[in-house]
Design an enzyme around this catalytic site. Structure first.
Site: not given
Ligand code: ZN
Ligand code: FE
Ligand code: FE
Length: 279
Positions: A37, A67, A70, A108, A143, A177, A180, A212, A225, A227, A257
């Site tokens: 975060r 990564h 996000y 992202h 991504e 991904d 995604h 991913h 989105d 997973h 993920e």
């Molecule tokens: Zn995702």
């Molecule tokens: Fe991803």
């Molecule tokens: Fe991601």
């Protein structure tokens, strides 16, 4: 040898994370550079980084993927949010040079929050032009996104538009991904070859540096989105295994993920992927 690993926490340091990866048969892993975060990253520890290099050598870990948080949004309508994104990107890229040079850093692209994709694409490229430096050894990956809310990067065209505007574009690649792109509408189950041809035509397959590997809780084009564990979603194990075996993809690193409560949950997925792969 398939290069595959899950997302692992670096809360106990990089050496511990690499040990965790090795303990479940992984030979790579992904990690958040800081709290997902946002917030401040933990100071790097020289002893931990030295131990990390030893564990990597022993476990055959030759690549890692960082990564970005996000919540990062380089195309926010708010100047302070854009400023925070810039600061975080610059700090993360500098840290990557110390953690392990020559690796991958995934982000992202951002959310345009009503400003429109065109404005956002220019802002994202502008941010990258400010944080990328020719001496950096890290490759920054954009991504592919599911297209929920006002996410930028659902289409290959949007990703290509960003890269086209980056001056040091040799430092930029793409992380695909599977959840995604499926949620974004690309048929990686029935038409993987066509999807990759399209990627090649619009972005260029040489830009593709990591995958991913996730199943999806939703049907194609859902823009959700969410997973799912491999083989328990709408993409299915067979199609995901085919992704790892595709001649254009099989040498890339693959990152899981998938939603598991315990690290051990990934061991089964890794084993099954390795067992079904014949390239
Ligand atoms: Zn995702
Ligand atoms: Fe991803
Ligand atoms: Fe991601």
């Amino acid at each position: 040898m398939l290069t595959v690993g899950p997302h692992i926490s670096i809360a106990k340091g990089f050496a511990a994370a690499a040990c965790d990866a090795a303990s479940i048969g992984a030979n790579t892993f992904q990690f958040f550079t800081r709290n997902p975060r946002g917030g401040k990253a933990k100071a790097l520890d020289a002893a931990d980084l030295a131990a990390f290099a030893d564990v990597r050598a022993e476990a055959g870990i030759s690549c890692i993927l960082a990564h970005a948080p996000y919540t990062l949004n380089p195309c926010s309508a708010k100047a302070d949010t854009r400023g925070f994104a810039l600061q975080t990107l610059a700090d993360d890229l500098a840290r990557m040079e110390q953690i392990m040079p020559g690796q991958l850093y995934n982000m992202h692209p951002g959310a345009h929050v009503g400003q429109g994709a065109d404005v956002a694409i220019r802002m994202i490229a502008d941010a990258l032009n400010q944080v990328l430096a020719s001496e950096q050894t890290t490759t920054l990956l954009l991504e592919t996104m599911a297209g929920k809310g006002s996410e930028v990067g659902r289409t290959f065209e949007e990703i290509a538009d960003i890269i086209e505007r980056v001056e040091l574009d040799g430092h930029v690649g793409v992380c695909l991904d599977t959840c995604h792109v499926w949620d974004g509408g690309y048929d990686v189950v029935g038409k993987l070859d066509d999807v990759l041809d399209e990627f090649d035509r619009i972005i260029g397959l040489s830009r593709l540096r990591a995958i991913h590997l996730n199943d999806s809780k939703n049907p194609r084009g859902a823009h959700k989105d969410r997973h799912e564990k491999l083989g328990e979603g709408y993409i299915g194990f067979e199609a995901l295994s085919a992704v790892t075996q595709h001649p254009a993809l099989c040498d890339l690193p693959f990152y899981l993920e998938t939603p598991h409560d315990e690290l051990q949950g990934y061991a089964g997925e890794i084993e099954r992927l390795r067992a079904t792969r014949n390239c």
